[in-house]
Each structure stands twice: as C-alpha cells, then as structure tokens.
Design a protein around this motif. Sequence first.
Motif, PDB file in Angstrom:
ATOM      1  N   UNK A  75       0.823  -1.202   0.000  1.00 24.70           N
ATOM      2  CA  UNK A  75       0.000   0.000   0.000  1.00 24.70           C
ATOM      3  C   UNK A  75       0.861   1.258   0.000  1.00 24.70           C
ATOM      4  N   UNK A  76       1.920   1.254   0.801  1.00 23.34           N
ATOM      5  CA  UNK A  76       2.821   2.402   0.859  1.00 23.34           C
ATOM      6  C   UNK A  76       3.552   2.603  -0.469  1.00 23.34           C
ATOM      7  N   UNK A  77       3.948   1.505  -1.113  1.00 22.17           N
ATOM      8  CA  UNK A  77       4.627   1.586  -2.407  1.00 22.17           C
ATOM      9  C   UNK A  77       3.714   2.192  -3.464  1.00 22.17           C
ATOM     10  N   UNK A  78       2.481   1.730  -3.521  1.00 19.84           N
ATOM     11  CA  UNK A  78       1.534   2.246  -4.510  1.00 19.84           C
ATOM     12  C   UNK A  78       1.246   3.722  -4.267  1.00 19.84           C
ATOM     13  N   UNK A  79       1.124   4.089  -3.003  1.00 24.89           N
ATOM     14  CA  UNK A  79       0.835   5.486  -2.698  1.00 24.89           C
ATOM     15  C   UNK A  79       2.009   6.396  -3.060  1.00 24.89           C
ATOM     16  N   UNK A  80       3.220   5.929  -2.814  1.00 22.77           N
ATOM     17  CA  UNK A  80       4.382   6.772  -3.101  1.00 22.77           C
ATOM     18  C   UNK A  80       4.707   6.821  -4.590  1.00 22.77           C
ATOM     19  N   UNK A  81       4.496   5.713  -5.311  1.00 22.18           N
ATOM     20  CA  UNK A  81       4.857   5.656  -6.730  1.00 22.18           C
ATOM     21  C   UNK A  81       3.758   6.158  -7.660  1.00 22.18           C
ATOM     22  N   UNK A  82       2.488   5.965  -7.257  1.00 19.25           N
ATOM     23  CA  UNK A  82       1.383   6.302  -8.154  1.00 19.25           C
ATOM     24  C   UNK A  82       0.435   7.352  -7.576  1.00 19.25           C
ATOM     25  N   UNK A  83       0.691   7.765  -6.343  1.00 16.03           N
ATOM     26  CA  UNK A  83      -0.171   8.748  -5.668  1.00 16.03           C
ATOM     27  C   UNK A  83      -1.613   8.243  -5.580  1.00 16.03           C
ATOM     28  N   UNK A  84      -1.729   6.977  -5.234  1.00 20.51           N
ATOM     29  CA  UNK A  84      -3.026   6.307  -5.124  1.00 20.51           C
ATOM     30  C   UNK A  84      -3.153   5.717  -3.731  1.00 20.51           C
ATOM     31  N   UNK A  85      -4.309   5.859  -3.134  1.00 20.73           N
ATOM     32  CA  UNK A  85      -4.593   5.200  -1.863  1.00 20.73           C
ATOM     33  C   UNK A  85      -5.101   3.794  -2.163  1.00 20.73           C
ATOM     34  N   UNK A  86      -4.379   2.787  -1.699  1.00 18.65           N
ATOM     35  CA  UNK A  86      -4.709   1.396  -1.999  1.00 18.65           C
ATOM     36  C   UNK A  86      -5.182   0.671  -0.744  1.00 18.65           C
ATOM     37  N   UNK A  87      -6.290  -0.066  -0.888  1.00 13.98           N
ATOM     38  CA  UNK A  87      -6.840  -0.864   0.201  1.00 13.98           C
ATOM     39  C   UNK A  87      -6.845  -2.336  -0.211  1.00 13.98           C
ATOM     40  N   UNK A  88      -6.630  -3.217   0.789  1.00 16.06           N
ATOM     41  CA  UNK A  88      -6.618  -4.651   0.513  1.00 16.06           C
ATOM     42  C   UNK A  88      -7.434  -5.396   1.573  1.00 16.06           C
ATOM     43  N   UNK A  89      -8.094  -6.460   1.121  1.00 21.88           N
ATOM     44  CA  UNK A  89      -8.865  -7.335   2.013  1.00 21.88           C
ATOM     45  C   UNK A  89      -8.446  -8.767   1.710  1.00 21.88           C
ATOM     46  N   UNK A  90      -7.862  -9.423   2.684  1.00 21.97           N
ATOM     47  CA  UNK A  90      -7.306 -10.758   2.491  1.00 21.97           C
ATOM     48  C   UNK A  90      -8.305 -11.828   2.933  1.00 21.97           C
ATOM     49  N   UNK A  91      -8.709 -12.679   1.995  1.00 23.06           N
ATOM     50  CA  UNK A  91      -9.667 -13.734   2.298  1.00 23.06           C
ATOM     51  C   UNK A  91      -9.000 -14.974   2.869  1.00 23.06           C
ATOM     52  N   UNK A  92      -9.798 -16.048   3.014  1.00 21.01           N
ATOM     53  CA  UNK A  92      -9.316 -17.293   3.587  1.00 21.01           C
ATOM     54  C   UNK A  92      -8.703 -18.189   2.516  1.00 21.01           C
ATOM     55  N   UNK A  93      -7.780 -19.046   2.923  1.00 22.34           N
ATOM     56  CA  UNK A  93      -7.223 -20.060   2.030  1.00 22.34           C
ATOM     57  C   UNK A  93      -8.250 -21.182   1.896  1.00 22.34           C
ATOM     58  N   UNK A  94      -8.665 -21.470   0.647  1.00 23.71           N
ATOM     59  CA  UNK A  94      -9.716 -22.451   0.425  1.00 23.71           C
ATOM     60  C   UNK A  94      -9.439 -23.239  -0.854  1.00 23.71           C
ATOM     61  N   UNK A  95     -10.034 -24.424  -0.911  1.00 23.06           N
ATOM     62  CA  UNK A  95     -10.054 -25.170  -2.164  1.00 23.06           C
ATOM     63  C   UNK A  95     -11.127 -24.577  -3.067  1.00 23.06           C
ATOM     64  N   UNK A  96     -10.931 -24.714  -4.349  1.00 20.38           N
ATOM     65  CA  UNK A  96     -11.848 -24.133  -5.319  1.00 20.38           C
ATOM     66  C   UNK A  96     -13.199 -24.839  -5.268  1.00 20.38           C
ATOM     67  N   UNK A  97     -14.280 -24.065  -5.282  1.00 23.28           N
ATOM     68  CA  UNK A  97     -15.627 -24.633  -5.285  1.00 23.28           C
ATOM     69  C   UNK A  97     -16.574 -23.697  -6.026  1.00 23.28           C
ATOM     70  N   UNK A  98     -17.750 -24.217  -6.353  1.00 29.04           N
ATOM     71  CA  UNK A  98     -18.738 -23.434  -7.101  1.00 29.04           C
ATOM     72  C   UNK A  98     -19.321 -22.291  -6.270  1.00 29.04           C
ATOM     73  N   UNK A  99     -19.061 -22.297  -4.953  1.00 23.28           N
ATOM     74  CA  UNK A  99     -19.591 -21.250  -4.074  1.00 23.28           C
ATOM     75  C   UNK A  99     -18.720 -19.998  -4.055  1.00 23.28           C
ATOM     76  N   UNK A 100     -17.590 -20.041  -4.719  1.00 20.03           N
ATOM     77  CA  UNK A 100     -16.662 -18.923  -4.645  1.00 20.03           C
ATOM     78  C   UNK A 100     -17.256 -17.586  -5.080  1.00 20.03           C
ATOM     79  N   UNK A 101     -18.025 -17.503  -6.169  1.00 19.77           N
ATOM     80  CA  UNK A 101     -18.599 -16.195  -6.532  1.00 19.77           C
ATOM     81  C   UNK A 101     -19.450 -15.599  -5.419  1.00 19.77           C
TER      82      UNK A 101
END
Length: 271
Positions: free
Chosen positions: A122-148
């Motif tokens: 986030x700090x890199x993106x803000x300093x290099x591109x002047x953009x405020x970046x947000x991230x949301x980290x999900x859970x580690x899961x096996x692929x399934x049809x419920x993902x969407x």
Amino acid sequence: KDDTNPRWLGIPFESISKQELALLKTLLHYETTSLKIHPKAQKWYDFLYLQGELPPEYQDSTYRLILYHLNGIEWERNDLEEAIYGFFPDDSIILWEDHESGVIIERNPEQKINGDLFLSLSQTIQSDFFIKAYFYCGKVQSLSKDWPDHLKEDKYFFENVIQLMPAQPFHTFEKCFPFMLSNHLPKHMQEWLRSQLLLKIADEPELLTTVKRFLENNSNATLTAKQLYIHRNTLQYRLDKFAEKTGVNLKDFHSTITVFLACLLLETDWP
C-alpha cells in the motif's frame, strides 16, 4: 447490448457513479473495455464475475482471494500491475472488476497472513502512483462453485469497512467484523457504551487509545509501550487510571470485549 438489437452504449468510468453502474448492469449486458487478458485469467474472470464454469484445471490447489480497491485520479494499469506482481508469487493472477477494484488470486498460499506485506504494498503504490490502496485478504480455500457468492460477501465487508476505517489500508474478516458490529449496534446500546465508558474518560481520550492498542497486542505491555513510544511505567499508569475511572477490570475476558467495542465505536464517533 440488446440481444434483439445488438447496439452498444459506451460510458467513460469517470462519468458514472457506482450506484448508476449497478443499476445499468441490472438492465443491460455489461462488458468492460479493459485490456485483453490471458486466457487463464479470463477463465477466472468468467467464473467469479460472469457465472461461468468452475475452472477444472485449477481444482488441485488451494487459493486465496485478495480484494483491492484504489482511490486516485489516473494511472497506467500495466505499471500498477507490475508493481503489485512484485509482491506476490509468479503464478498469481490480477483481475479487474472495474476501473478501481478487483481481486488478486494467490495459489497455494501460506495460511498465515503477512500483514506487513500488504502495508508495504500500500505504501509503495501510494508513493509511486499517488493512489490510496486498500486490501482485504480472504481465507485459504479449495476451489468450489460457491466462490462467486463468497466473493460477494467479502466485497460487502470490504466496501463497508473502507468507509468506516479509511485510514486503514489492510483488512481481514476478523478485523472487519468487530468494527462493523460496533457501528451497527442499536442506538440505545451505543448510548449505553458512551454513558458507561466513553463519557467517563471524555477529558482524557488517550486512555482509551492506549487501552485499544494494549488489547490489540493481546495485552503485551512491552510491545504496546514500544509502539506508543512510552515507558512501561507510563503505560501501566494509564491502564490503572482507566480501570479506576471506569471500574472495568482489563483482566476479565468479557470486560475486554466490551471495552474493545467501545474503542472501535470511538474511532468514528468521538465528539
């Protein structure tokens, strides 16, 4: 696009709000004019966003979805993607849902989340591109049809917590949920927290700030004092003073939950 009369309507992203775009998506077929993407990424995009088939060739691994949202004026997508890819393994995939948000697909990640990595990104993106970046980290899961559906749920939490905590660039469900809970409490319960805790220390807001950091650090006094740049004796003095003024025992589990919810409510509601 109208299937009976195939004509296209093009609207620049900067000329339409999210609410207006969501309304148009319910009435018309939506396509983006984004850059062409690799067929592998296209399969993921179709699966997650367009109700496409579950990619069978990717079902032998675990994955984590990392949502991102960018606040800025203008940037080169290729340059931004290159910066993001520098923080993730080579087989990760970046998908764009729209001009400012999307998802990073991480293959076979470790269960433990490296929060420092996302803060650094986030700090890199803000300093290099002047953009405020947000991230949301999900859970580690096996692929399934419920993902969407899971992606929609994560997106709901992510969008709400950005509004509630605009200064915080990195989030997880565990970080989001208590904050959203405190801000969605019925009004009478919010008033109760104010009268029982907040108003008693209204003239010394640093006490609650100190307690919040102490609880976030799992009651680790050494780490808390270091982060606040104060002596351990000063920290203990503040904790004792908070307990004296509020009558709350910070060694009691139920009390700490109540205090922590009050701390979160305070971040957006301090007079």
